[in-house]
Write a protein that holds these residues in place. Structure first.
Motif: not given
Length: 281
Positions: A1-4, A25-26, A61-71
């Motif tokens: 899923m792209s969004v969890v 999820t989305a 989001l897209l397999g990444r954690d926005p807390a550490t991989e926002r950019s």
């Protein structure tokens, strides 16, 4: 899923929770967010766009954690806010080019090729030199979608993109949004239930910062099966007089009521009405 999203919370002040333990999820396709004013839709979209930070819970989001991989996430998403904040003195090309610069597209020739591509994709090539202040509301919305498509994003977030548009403009938007969702994840926040019925393969209904429903539109409609009827007087959980002079009602039907096929709107109103009654109880 792209969004969890799991157990997401966001509060404004001590007592106001915009999101209160939301999970959903989305994936690829058009995913609809429905809910009344104050349900948390815009807060959720802004969290997914990494504009806001959650107070609790987790997001991938897209397999990444926005807390550490926002950019890294921002390079792969497109975002149309409810109020885009256009500089109305810019032309269409100048505004989209300005956003492309903010997205770190440094090579001028390649950037301008990309700007022309997205402007053409939303059907505005003929007015690319026009000032934004001279455009119709529908055209300005298309400018917003054009900037959201810069760089071929894998996740596209659209907050009320059809609000205030006339029926003809909304039909154009449906065609455009359906194309965008063919090979990427689109999350469409809207009050327009008919847009969800026409576009979305999956829908999440928000109520008081939580998910009251998650599934296919047809599954949502099925919730009102056997609970939508016509009657000569007002009854049920919700009821309104039709143009034929009878009442269309949703809830538990009385004996002798004439059952009718429900719409997604019937199910949505039933879901929100029952959620309100449960909360009040």
């Amino acid at each position: 899923m792209s969004v969890v999203v799991e157990g997401l919370t966001k509060a404004y002040g001590r007592s106001s929770h915009a999101l209160d333990g939301l999970s959903f999820t989305a994936g690829v396709g058009v995913n609809g967010l429905l809910g009344p004013n104050g349900a948390g839709k815009t807060t959720l979209i802004r969290l997914l766009a990494t504009v806001l930070t959650a107070d609790g819970g987790t997001m991938r989001l897209l397999g990444r954690d926005p807390a550490t991989e926002r950019s890294a996430i921002r390079r792969r998403l497109g975002y149309l806010p409810q109020e885009p904040g256009y500089h109305r003195g810019f032309t269409v090309f100048e505004f989209v080019d300005y956003v492309a610069i903010l997205k770190e597209m440094a090579d001028r020739r390649a950037r301008h090729d990309e700007v022309r591509r997205v402007i053409d994709a939303v059907g505005l090539a003929d007015v690319s030199g026009k000032k934004i202040r001279a455009l119709s509301g529908g055209m300005r919305r298309r400018v917003g979608i054009a900037q959201a498509l810069l760089g071929e994003p894998e996740l596209v977030l659209l907050d009320e993109p059809t609000a205030g548009l006339d029926p003809e403009e909304r039909l154009r938007f449906r065609e455009l949004i359906s194309r965008i969702g063919e090979n990427r994840t689109v999350i469409l926040s809207t009050h327009q239930i008919e847009d969800v019925a026409a576009l979305c393969g999956r829908v999440v209904v928000l109520k008081d910062g939580r998910s009251a429903f998650e599934g296919a539109p047809e599954e949502l409609r099925a919730l009102a099966k056997g609970r939508t009827w016509l009657w000569e007087k007002k009854a049920g959980l919700l009821s309104w007089r039709t143009g034929e002079g009878v009442f269309r009602s949703i809830g538990d039907p009385p004996e002798g009521a004439r059952l009718v096929e429900p719409t997604i709107e019937d199910a949505y109103l039933l879901l929100l009405g029952e959620a309100t009654l449960v909360a009040a109880g």
